[in-house]
Write a protein that holds these residues in place. Structure first.
Motif, PDB file in Angstrom:
ATOM      1  N   ARG A 161     -31.184  -1.279 -49.735  1.00 47.69           N
ATOM      2  CA  ARG A 161     -31.840  -1.122 -48.379  1.00 47.69           C
ATOM      3  C   ARG A 161     -32.096   0.327 -48.122  1.00 47.69           C
ATOM      4  NH1 ARG A 161     -29.482  -4.557 -43.329  1.00 47.69           N
ATOM      5  NH2 ARG A 161     -27.934  -2.946 -43.485  1.00 47.69           N
ATOM      6  N   THR A 162     -33.291   0.632 -47.590  1.00 54.04           N
ATOM      7  CA  THR A 162     -33.385   2.036 -47.195  1.00 54.04           C
ATOM      8  C   THR A 162     -34.083   2.101 -45.652  1.00 54.04           C
ATOM      9  OG1 THR A 162     -35.713   1.657 -48.197  1.00 54.04           O
ATOM     10  CG2 THR A 162     -33.927   2.389 -49.490  1.00 54.04           C
TER      11      THR A 162
ATOM     12  N   ARG B 136     -35.592   9.330 -55.441  1.00 54.23           N
ATOM     13  CA  ARG B 136     -36.937   8.864 -55.704  1.00 54.23           C
ATOM     14  C   ARG B 136     -36.767   7.262 -55.795  1.00 54.23           C
ATOM     15  NH1 ARG B 136     -41.144  11.474 -57.686  1.00 54.23           N
ATOM     16  NH2 ARG B 136     -40.764  13.729 -58.139  1.00 54.23           N
ATOM     17  N   ARG B 137     -37.936   6.532 -55.672  1.00 48.97           N
ATOM     18  CA  ARG B 137     -37.660   5.008 -55.739  1.00 48.97           C
ATOM     19  C   ARG B 137     -37.358   4.829 -57.169  1.00 48.97           C
ATOM     20  NH1 ARG B 137     -37.347   2.600 -50.570  1.00 48.97           N
ATOM     21  NH2 ARG B 137     -38.771   3.621 -49.170  1.00 48.97           N
ATOM     22  N   PRO B 138     -37.025   3.727 -57.534  1.00 53.37           N
ATOM     23  CA  PRO B 138     -36.538   3.310 -58.854  1.00 53.37           C
ATOM     24  C   PRO B 138     -37.913   3.271 -59.814  1.00 53.37           C
ATOM     25  CG  PRO B 138     -35.578   1.810 -57.392  1.00 53.37           C
ATOM     26  CD  PRO B 138     -36.505   2.698 -56.742  1.00 53.37           C
ATOM     27  N   ASP B 139     -39.193   3.116 -59.337  1.00 56.47           N
ATOM     28  CA  ASP B 139     -40.225   3.228 -60.082  1.00 56.47           C
ATOM     29  C   ASP B 139     -40.942   4.821 -60.265  1.00 56.47           C
ATOM     30  OD1 ASP B 139     -41.419   4.062 -57.588  1.00 56.47           O
ATOM     31  OD2 ASP B 139     -42.839   2.419 -57.504  1.00 56.47           O
TER      32      ASP B 139
ATOM     33  N   GLY C  83     -35.006  -0.284 -52.433  1.00 52.79           N
ATOM     34  CA  GLY C  83     -34.619   0.420 -53.520  1.00 52.79           C
ATOM     35  C   GLY C  83     -34.509   1.896 -53.600  1.00 52.79           C
ATOM     36  N   LEU C  84     -33.658   2.639 -53.744  1.00 50.25           N
ATOM     37  CA  LEU C  84     -33.761   4.269 -53.783  1.00 50.25           C
ATOM     38  C   LEU C  84     -32.621   4.651 -54.851  1.00 50.25           C
ATOM     39  CD1 LEU C  84     -35.474   6.303 -52.389  1.00 50.25           C
ATOM     40  CD2 LEU C  84     -33.492   6.566 -50.654  1.00 50.25           C
TER      41      LEU C  84
ATOM     42  N   ARG D 234     -33.256  10.416 -64.292  1.00 49.47           N
ATOM     43  CA  ARG D 234     -33.817   9.525 -65.454  1.00 49.47           C
ATOM     44  C   ARG D 234     -32.650   8.713 -66.453  1.00 49.47           C
ATOM     45  NH1 ARG D 234     -36.764  13.987 -66.437  1.00 49.47           N
ATOM     46  NH2 ARG D 234     -35.776  14.275 -68.288  1.00 49.47           N
ATOM     47  N   THR D 235     -31.582   9.532 -66.556  1.00 55.66           N
ATOM     48  CA  THR D 235     -30.440   9.013 -67.430  1.00 55.66           C
ATOM     49  C   THR D 235     -29.884   7.608 -66.599  1.00 55.66           C
ATOM     50  OG1 THR D 235     -30.162  11.169 -68.348  1.00 55.66           O
ATOM     51  CG2 THR D 235     -28.352   9.286 -68.370  1.00 55.66           C
ATOM     52  N   VAL D 236     -29.705   7.971 -65.457  1.00 50.66           N
ATOM     53  CA  VAL D 236     -28.934   6.670 -64.527  1.00 50.66           C
ATOM     54  C   VAL D 236     -29.948   5.470 -64.363  1.00 50.66           C
ATOM     55  CG1 VAL D 236     -28.191   6.202 -61.954  1.00 50.66           C
ATOM     56  CG2 VAL D 236     -27.554   8.288 -63.043  1.00 50.66           C
ATOM     57  N   ARG D 237     -31.180   6.093 -64.171  1.00 46.96           N
ATOM     58  CA  ARG D 237     -32.335   4.921 -63.969  1.00 46.96           C
ATOM     59  C   ARG D 237     -32.485   4.029 -65.132  1.00 46.96           C
ATOM     60  NH1 ARG D 237     -34.910   1.304 -64.641  1.00 46.96           N
ATOM     61  NH2 ARG D 237     -37.110   0.932 -64.021  1.00 46.96           N
ATOM     62  N   ASP D 238     -32.523   4.565 -66.374  1.00 44.34           N
ATOM     63  CA  ASP D 238     -32.570   3.937 -67.489  1.00 44.34           C
ATOM     64  C   ASP D 238     -31.209   2.914 -68.136  1.00 44.34           C
ATOM     65  OD1 ASP D 238     -35.255   4.665 -67.519  1.00 44.34           O
ATOM     66  OD2 ASP D 238     -34.759   6.445 -68.866  1.00 44.34           O
ATOM     67  N   ARG D 239     -30.205   3.654 -67.602  1.00 44.73           N
ATOM     68  CA  ARG D 239     -29.154   2.820 -67.870  1.00 44.73           C
ATOM     69  C   ARG D 239     -28.596   1.975 -66.894  1.00 44.73           C
ATOM     70  NH1 ARG D 239     -24.995   8.047 -69.298  1.00 44.73           N
ATOM     71  NH2 ARG D 239     -25.895   8.780 -71.191  1.00 44.73           N
TER      72      ARG D 239
END
Length: 275
Positions: free
Chosen positions: A207-208, A228-231, A243-244, A254-259
């Motif tokens: 929630r944002t 940033r947003r997940p996208d 999503g944030l 980037r590392t956290v997003r992809d993992r």
């Protein structure tokens, strides 16, 4: 207007309406404004005090959490007004009701849809955090400078309460890829400062709501972090998507997003710090 003027307003509202009721709420002081969402007399009184004082500093619409709950159209001011105040009179209300010190009083100034100044006051710790777009972030007057995260030692939190079951399962399964994966404080006014000061390396929110995130997002960005947003798109307070992901730096993001999240790889550029 000086940053300290708003800090003083938030401290005074906390002293008048919040702190006297901490661990001293009376019967009838707590209501349920939505399923699973509580509001207290402290929220309402603090918002009224803060809004009145902020309008005296700058005559602009005040988008307060409690007023917007009653009239959601108030949020349009974040997109349509030249300037607007955002107020979260008691962030972490459920914590406050439970007697936890992890609650905060927050505000932000939005101009033409962008957050340009932010304030977070933590009544129980006495700390005050401020940020000004393009000028830096501070805690009690000390400049905050966020160091990059270490890819193999990333520590962070994921707020999974509102995630869909598949995404929640993916997040939980990703825990071994991090040095630590917690659940957060349930108070953005604590989560963002911990990230800006280096206690955590990332936080994933679902929630944002703007009053929850505009102050902390600017604080972290001005300390050198990324929000940033997940996208990969940039966060703004008038953007009502869910999503944030907030992180210490672009590489950590980037590392956290992809993992952590299912879906396509991160689109955040490596050299850009979101503000």
């Amino acid at each position: 207007m000086h940053l300290d003027d708003v800090t003083d307003i938030l401290r005074e509202a906390a002293d008048a309406a919040v702190t006297p009721r901490f661990r001293a709420l009376a019967a009838g002081d707590v209501d349920e404004k939505a399923p699973g969402e509580v509001v207290t007399v402290a929220d309402r009184e603090a918002e009224e005090l803060i809004g009145r004082r902020l309008r005296a500093l700058l005559d602009a619409p005040v988008v307060g959490e409690e007023a917007a709950a009653a009239d959601p159209s108030l949020v349009r001011a974040l997109r349509e007004a030249d300037a607007a105040w955002l107020v979260d009179p008691l962030d972490g209300t459920a914590n406050f009701v439970a007697g936890s010190p992890e609650h905060a009083v927050m505000a932000a100034l939005v101009r033409h849809g962008e957050t340009v100044a932010a304030w977070i006051v933590q009544p129980a710790t006495g700390r005050a955090y401020t940020a000004e777009r393009g000028a830096g972030a501070w805690c009690d007057g000390v400049r905050l400078r966020r160091a990059p995260g270490a890819a193999e030692k990333l520590r962070g939190d994921a707020l999974t309460r509102f995630l869909d079951p598949d995404t929640r399962a993916h997040v939980e399964a990703a825990a071994p890829h991090f040095a630590e994966l917690g659940a957060g404080s349930k108070c953005a006014g604590f989560d963002y400062p911990r990230l800006a000061e280096g206690e955590r390396d990332f936080v994933l929110f679902h929630r944002t709501l703007p009053w929850d995130h505009a102050p902390g997002a600017l604080l972290l960005a001005e300390a050198g972090g990324v929000v940033r947003r997940p996208d990969g798109s940039v966060y703004g307070p008038a953007d009502d998507r869910t999503g944030l992901l907030a992180a210490a730096d672009a590489e950590s993001w980037r590392t956290v997003r992809d993992r952590l999240l299912p879906g396509s790889p991160s689109a955040a550029p490596a050299t850009t710090t979101a503000r």
